[in-house]
Motif scaffolding. Structure first.
Motif, PDB file in Angstrom:
ATOM      1  N   ARG A  39      55.930  67.577  12.170  1.00  0.00           N
ATOM      2  CA  ARG A  39      57.087  68.129  12.897  1.00  0.00           C
ATOM      3  C   ARG A  39      57.700  67.093  13.840  1.00  0.00           C
ATOM      4  O   ARG A  39      57.975  67.364  14.994  1.00  0.00           O
ATOM      5  CB  ARG A  39      56.707  69.405  13.652  1.00  0.00           C
ATOM      6  CG  ARG A  39      56.258  70.533  12.756  1.00  0.00           C
ATOM      7  CD  ARG A  39      56.025  71.829  13.489  1.00  0.00           C
ATOM      8  NE  ARG A  39      54.926  71.725  14.435  1.00  0.00           N
ATOM      9  CZ  ARG A  39      55.097  71.749  15.751  1.00  0.00           C
ATOM     10  NH1 ARG A  39      56.308  71.830  16.273  1.00  0.00           N
ATOM     11  NH2 ARG A  39      54.055  71.661  16.559  1.00  0.00           N
ATOM     12  N   LEU A  40      57.907  65.890  13.310  1.00  0.00           N
ATOM     13  CA  LEU A  40      58.467  64.804  14.116  1.00  0.00           C
ATOM     14  C   LEU A  40      59.997  64.776  13.993  1.00  0.00           C
ATOM     15  O   LEU A  40      60.540  64.893  12.893  1.00  0.00           O
ATOM     16  CB  LEU A  40      57.900  63.453  13.663  1.00  0.00           C
ATOM     17  CG  LEU A  40      56.379  63.268  13.801  1.00  0.00           C
ATOM     18  CD1 LEU A  40      55.964  61.926  13.214  1.00  0.00           C
ATOM     19  CD2 LEU A  40      55.955  63.377  15.246  1.00  0.00           C
ATOM     20  N   GLN A  41      60.666  64.617  15.125  1.00  0.00           N
ATOM     21  CA  GLN A  41      62.117  64.490  15.144  1.00  0.00           C
ATOM     22  C   GLN A  41      62.491  63.020  14.992  1.00  0.00           C
ATOM     23  O   GLN A  41      61.933  62.155  15.675  1.00  0.00           O
ATOM     24  CB  GLN A  41      62.680  65.025  16.466  1.00  0.00           C
ATOM     25  CG  GLN A  41      62.426  66.513  16.693  1.00  0.00           C
ATOM     26  CD  GLN A  41      63.144  67.378  15.667  1.00  0.00           C
ATOM     27  OE1 GLN A  41      64.295  67.119  15.328  1.00  0.00           O
ATOM     28  NE2 GLN A  41      62.460  68.393  15.170  1.00  0.00           N
ATOM     29  N   VAL A  42      63.440  62.731  14.095  1.00  0.00           N
ATOM     30  CA  VAL A  42      63.900  61.355  13.898  1.00  0.00           C
ATOM     31  C   VAL A  42      65.319  61.242  14.444  1.00  0.00           C
ATOM     32  O   VAL A  42      66.241  61.877  13.935  1.00  0.00           O
ATOM     33  CB  VAL A  42      63.863  60.944  12.414  1.00  0.00           C
ATOM     34  CG1 VAL A  42      64.330  59.494  12.261  1.00  0.00           C
ATOM     35  CG2 VAL A  42      62.461  61.100  11.843  1.00  0.00           C
ATOM     36  N   GLU A  43      65.474  60.440  15.492  1.00  0.00           N
ATOM     37  CA  GLU A  43      66.789  60.232  16.101  1.00  0.00           C
ATOM     38  C   GLU A  43      67.372  58.911  15.602  1.00  0.00           C
ATOM     39  O   GLU A  43      66.644  57.946  15.407  1.00  0.00           O
ATOM     40  CB  GLU A  43      66.656  60.193  17.632  1.00  0.00           C
ATOM     41  CG  GLU A  43      66.013  61.449  18.207  1.00  0.00           C
ATOM     42  CD  GLU A  43      65.682  61.301  19.684  1.00  0.00           C
ATOM     43  OE1 GLU A  43      66.053  60.257  20.268  1.00  0.00           O
ATOM     44  OE2 GLU A  43      65.050  62.208  20.241  1.00  0.00           O
TER      45      GLU A  43
ATOM     46  N   THR B 246      51.968  58.953  16.459  1.00  0.00           N
ATOM     47  CA  THR B 246      52.767  59.873  17.276  1.00  0.00           C
ATOM     48  C   THR B 246      52.219  61.289  17.125  1.00  0.00           C
ATOM     49  O   THR B 246      51.961  61.745  16.012  1.00  0.00           O
ATOM     50  CB  THR B 246      54.253  59.838  16.845  1.00  0.00           C
ATOM     51  OG1 THR B 246      54.719  58.486  16.938  1.00  0.00           O
ATOM     52  CG2 THR B 246      55.104  60.720  17.751  1.00  0.00           C
TER      53      THR B 246
ATOM     54  N   GLY C 100      56.388  65.166  18.249  1.00  0.00           N
ATOM     55  CA  GLY C 100      56.972  64.042  18.981  1.00  0.00           C
ATOM     56  C   GLY C 100      58.263  63.563  18.326  1.00  0.00           C
ATOM     57  O   GLY C 100      58.844  64.241  17.469  1.00  0.00           O
ATOM     58  N   TRP C 101      58.708  62.369  18.732  1.00  0.00           N
ATOM     59  CA  TRP C 101      59.953  61.841  18.168  1.00  0.00           C
ATOM     60  C   TRP C 101      59.821  60.372  17.797  1.00  0.00           C
ATOM     61  O   TRP C 101      58.989  59.645  18.329  1.00  0.00           O
ATOM     62  CB  TRP C 101      61.137  62.029  19.119  1.00  0.00           C
ATOM     63  CG  TRP C 101      60.940  61.483  20.511  1.00  0.00           C
ATOM     64  CD1 TRP C 101      60.605  62.208  21.620  1.00  0.00           C
ATOM     65  CD2 TRP C 101      61.047  60.111  20.945  1.00  0.00           C
ATOM     66  NE1 TRP C 101      60.506  61.371  22.717  1.00  0.00           N
ATOM     67  CE2 TRP C 101      60.787  60.098  22.330  1.00  0.00           C
ATOM     68  CE3 TRP C 101      61.361  58.924  20.306  1.00  0.00           C
ATOM     69  CZ2 TRP C 101      60.812  58.916  23.077  1.00  0.00           C
ATOM     70  CZ3 TRP C 101      61.391  57.737  21.041  1.00  0.00           C
ATOM     71  CH2 TRP C 101      61.112  57.752  22.414  1.00  0.00           C
ATOM     72  N   ILE C 102      60.678  59.972  16.848  1.00  0.00           N
ATOM     73  CA  ILE C 102      60.834  58.574  16.447  1.00  0.00           C
ATOM     74  C   ILE C 102      62.321  58.261  16.543  1.00  0.00           C
ATOM     75  O   ILE C 102      63.152  59.030  16.067  1.00  0.00           O
ATOM     76  CB  ILE C 102      60.331  58.329  15.011  1.00  0.00           C
ATOM     77  CG1 ILE C 102      58.816  58.592  14.926  1.00  0.00           C
ATOM     78  CG2 ILE C 102      60.637  56.901  14.566  1.00  0.00           C
ATOM     79  CD1 ILE C 102      58.279  58.587  13.506  1.00  0.00           C
ATOM     80  N   ARG C 103      62.668  57.146  17.183  1.00  0.00           N
ATOM     81  CA  ARG C 103      64.068  56.789  17.376  1.00  0.00           C
ATOM     82  C   ARG C 103      64.366  55.461  16.648  1.00  0.00           C
ATOM     83  O   ARG C 103      63.615  54.495  16.776  1.00  0.00           O
ATOM     84  CB  ARG C 103      64.371  56.646  18.860  1.00  0.00           C
ATOM     85  CG  ARG C 103      65.839  56.363  19.181  1.00  0.00           C
ATOM     86  CD  ARG C 103      66.066  56.267  20.681  1.00  0.00           C
ATOM     87  NE  ARG C 103      65.787  57.548  21.338  1.00  0.00           N
ATOM     88  CZ  ARG C 103      64.912  57.708  22.322  1.00  0.00           C
ATOM     89  NH1 ARG C 103      64.210  56.676  22.776  1.00  0.00           N
ATOM     90  NH2 ARG C 103      64.728  58.893  22.868  1.00  0.00           N
TER      91      ARG C 103
ATOM     92  N   ASP D 221      58.776  55.123  19.330  1.00  0.00           N
ATOM     93  CA  ASP D 221      58.193  56.470  19.325  1.00  0.00           C
ATOM     94  C   ASP D 221      57.682  56.812  20.725  1.00  0.00           C
ATOM     95  O   ASP D 221      57.658  55.963  21.623  1.00  0.00           O
ATOM     96  CB  ASP D 221      57.063  56.576  18.290  1.00  0.00           C
ATOM     97  CG  ASP D 221      55.865  55.658  18.610  1.00  0.00           C
ATOM     98  OD1 ASP D 221      55.401  55.650  19.770  1.00  0.00           O
ATOM     99  OD2 ASP D 221      55.391  54.951  17.708  1.00  0.00           O
ATOM    100  N   ASN D 222      57.291  58.067  20.906  1.00  0.00           N
ATOM    101  CA  ASN D 222      56.685  58.493  22.175  1.00  0.00           C
ATOM    102  C   ASN D 222      55.215  58.826  21.961  1.00  0.00           C
ATOM    103  O   ASN D 222      54.689  59.771  22.530  1.00  0.00           O
ATOM    104  CB  ASN D 222      57.441  59.687  22.767  1.00  0.00           C
ATOM    105  CG  ASN D 222      57.328  60.938  21.902  1.00  0.00           C
ATOM    106  OD1 ASN D 222      57.102  60.845  20.687  1.00  0.00           O
ATOM    107  ND2 ASN D 222      57.484  62.106  22.500  1.00  0.00           N
TER     108      ASN D 222
END
Length: 246
Positions: A121-125, A156, A160-163, A179-180
């Motif tokens: 459930r990682l958000q990719v920005e 991650t 969390g998120w990956i930008r 990433d965070n």
């Protein structure tokens, strides 16, 4: 004149012999790497096969077959990755110098990793991708980016998120991924691009090939790849591809 020509020929033959010797050493090292890395999954497959001979219950049989399939998938990935690394080492890969859209590169990489991204459930920005163009080999750079994003996913936490951001100018194209996640220990940072290096936070499945391959791919395109990280503060990779030569 004859003496000079003989000397030149002798030097050329000597240099060629040294190159051939280096190629043989690299080939031997590659074969040793493949053998070493395949030993663990092969051992697991043999043990699981022996256990299946005892005709276990249907549920246990399904679990064993699932684990065997997982090991086979890992072996396929290992052999493919190691053979790609061997080609890079041997200098048999000819890197193209062609224009390619960064947005397409990033979207292809994300698509290839859609399942692990969804599972965690990682958000990719994304930012700055529109209109950005790199000069290089699209397919090999895609391979490098996928391996870097795999590292982000691995480290991650769920949710969390990956930008992914891009800077583009007439001199170079820079792709920054961040990433965070848990971050990388300071003691591990100098070695994370080394082949088969596993840091303190490496997962059980990690073998330390992905980042080494990404490093080789970018370097063979006369580019740069760097990393910044700290425990608890996430990780950031920066890929720089220069545009001077097409």
């Amino acid at each position: 004149i004859l003496k000079n020509e003989i000397y030149k020929m002798t030097v050329m033959v000597k240099e060629q012999a040294e190159r051939l010797k280096g190629d043989k050493i690299r080939l031997a090292d590659s074969l040793a790497d493949i053998s070493h890395q395949l030993k663990t999954p092969l051992t697991s497959l043999i043990v699981l096969s022996d256990l299946l001979e005892d005709d276990p219950a249907e549920e246990v049989k399904k679990e064993f077959l699932s684990r065997m399939r997982s090991q086979l998938v890992r072996m396929e990935w290992l052999t493919t990755s190691l053979l790609k690394l061997s080609r890079l080492d041997a200098g048999t890969v000819s890197m193209k110098k062609e224009p390619a859209k960064i947005k397409e590169l990033v979207e292809r990489a994300i698509q290839a990793l859609s399942i692990p991204l969804e599972l965690k459930r990682l958000q990719v920005e994304r930012a700055g991708l529109e209109g950005a163009v790199m000069i290089g080999d699209f397919n090999w750079t895609l391979e490098a980016l996928i391996n870097i994003l795999k590292n982000h996913i691995e480290h991650t936490q769920e949710g969390g998120w990956i930008r992914i951001t891009c800077t583009d100018n007439p001199i170079f194209t820079q792709i920054v991924t961040a990433d965070n996640g848990e971050g990388i220990d300071r003691q591990d940072l100098p070695y994370i691009f080394n082949r088969f290096y596993r840091g303190k936070n490496a997962s059980q499945e990690s073998v330390g090939i992905g980042l080494a391959m990404a490093y080789e791919i970018i370097k063979q395109q006369d580019g740069d790849i760097t990393v910044r990280s700290a425990p608890g503060e996430g990780t950031q990779f920066t890929i720089t591809l220069y545009k001077q030569r097409i």
